[in-house]
Write a protein that holds these residues in place. Sequence first.
Motif, PDB file in Angstrom:
ATOM      1  N   PHE A 307       0.823  -1.092   0.134  1.00  8.78           N
ATOM      2  CA  PHE A 307      -0.115   0.069   0.017  1.00  8.78           C
ATOM      3  C   PHE A 307       0.840   1.206   0.030  1.00  8.78           C
ATOM      4  O   PHE A 307       2.151   1.249   0.687  1.00  8.78           O
ATOM      5  CB  PHE A 307      -0.876  -0.113   1.287  1.00  8.78           C
ATOM      6  CG  PHE A 307      -2.050  -1.141   1.272  1.00  8.78           C
ATOM      7  CD1 PHE A 307      -3.128  -0.922   1.009  1.00  8.78           C
ATOM      8  CD2 PHE A 307      -1.456  -2.559   1.932  1.00  8.78           C
ATOM      9  CE1 PHE A 307      -4.195  -1.986   1.013  1.00  8.78           C
ATOM     10  CE2 PHE A 307      -2.388  -3.429   1.751  1.00  8.78           C
ATOM     11  CZ  PHE A 307      -3.720  -3.304   1.562  1.00  8.78           C
ATOM     12  N   GLU A 311      -2.592   7.270   0.089  1.00  7.59           N
ATOM     13  CA  GLU A 311      -3.464   6.734  -1.055  1.00  7.59           C
ATOM     14  C   GLU A 311      -3.853   7.784  -2.146  1.00  7.59           C
ATOM     15  O   GLU A 311      -4.346   7.318  -3.231  1.00  7.59           O
ATOM     16  CB  GLU A 311      -4.313   5.956  -0.354  1.00  7.59           C
ATOM     17  CG  GLU A 311      -4.007   4.682   0.338  1.00  7.59           C
ATOM     18  CD  GLU A 311      -4.899   3.592   0.795  1.00  7.59           C
ATOM     19  OE1 GLU A 311      -6.340   4.037   0.479  1.00  7.59           O
ATOM     20  OE2 GLU A 311      -4.706   2.657   1.316  1.00  7.59           O
ATOM     21  N   ASN A 314      -2.176   6.943  -5.488  1.00  7.85           N
ATOM     22  CA  ASN A 314      -2.659   5.887  -6.193  1.00  7.85           C
ATOM     23  C   ASN A 314      -2.750   5.832  -7.492  1.00  7.85           C
ATOM     24  O   ASN A 314      -2.227   4.989  -8.432  1.00  7.85           O
ATOM     25  CB  ASN A 314      -3.582   4.966  -5.273  1.00  7.85           C
ATOM     26  CG  ASN A 314      -3.529   4.263  -4.054  1.00  7.85           C
ATOM     27  OD1 ASN A 314      -2.160   4.287  -3.762  1.00  7.85           O
ATOM     28  ND2 ASN A 314      -4.765   3.727  -3.593  1.00  7.85           N
ATOM     29  N   GLY A 337      -5.285  -1.341  -2.577  1.00 10.12           N
ATOM     30  CA  GLY A 337      -3.749  -1.134  -2.608  1.00 10.12           C
ATOM     31  C   GLY A 337      -3.262  -1.743  -3.737  1.00 10.12           C
ATOM     32  O   GLY A 337      -3.738  -1.510  -4.888  1.00 10.12           O
TER      33      GLY A 337
END
Length: 365
Positions: A307, A311, A314, A337
């Motif tokens: 991960f 985030e 991402n 993730g």
Amino acid sequence: MTFERRIFNFSAGPSTVPEEVLKQAQAELLNWHGLGTSVMEISHRSKDFMAVYEEVLHDLRTLMNIPDSYEILLLQGGGIGQNAGIPMNLMALGKNGPKADFLVTGIWSEKSRQEAEKYGVAHLVASSATEQFNTIPARDSWDLSDDAAYLHYCSNETIGGVEFPDTPEVGDRLLVADISSNILSKEMDISKGAVWFGGAQKNIGPSGVTIVVVRKDLLGHSMKITPSIWDWGKQAANQSMVNTPPTFSIYMAGLGFKWLLKQGGVKVIEQRNQEKANLLYDFIDQSTLYENRVNKVYRSRMNATFFLRDESLNDAFLSQSKAAGLLALRGHKAAGGMRASIYNAMPLEGVIALVEFMRDFERRA
């Protein structure tokens, strides 16, 4: 977007196939063995295809060191199909009626348990759900039944990235192992299990054929409701050809087995797989951006999950990694993730390229 070379494909399955295997299949596609036709176009009962079939069985038996007391079935339906096939063939062996034990360490073993509930009692031995499937329950916490026909477990959970380091010790109980995502990735003592099963689409070749390795004395115990196609006894008696088998997938599996033998077999590929996993996990562990949440003892050598601590990065990570020729790093939708599947056919160079990209992305983040 074009590449002068093949990308590094980290897909969890169907997954990357050795380039050498693909090139051989390409060369033989239109004219296999001088017959002027493809292997996928000939009869599955012909002398030519039966030679392929027998060689596939021989090579798999050699690679996995499968004793003669075990039958090898080449079936269809994937691991999901065997989630039904296994209880229909074995559950009736329960001492007080159809019953099986299930050790749940991730989404796939839970799917297996839920499917088995249709055919009898699917007893939950232990589960790591409360730990987000980031570990394996301690052995002394398992609630094993005395009257279950068998204990089912998943050797490697593809979604969560959790792997049993060794085959569980369960005494004289029948052990059923789902090895769909780590088959042929490491040495396994087949004699420790009653049934070993898995699809081909991760470490062997394209999807289509499912391997079931079952002790011969366990054939012939299917429930009356078992369809012929799922009846192991009937399939064994008919060379896995109760129906037309997936001939091209079997042929491709055979090429994959030849490639693995050429590499030096399972012992050699296990060392390579450990080297690849160590390289990736060692980098993640020293990173300030990436993290792996799985108990280190049970980290998968096949499916490395990680991960980004931030985030919000991402999407940028995924788009930039794809542009760099690193494909399919998004984690399963159930887990989130990222996930890098580094099966047998993933070369060390691919993992090096991934680590270099991750290091550069972290520097720029």
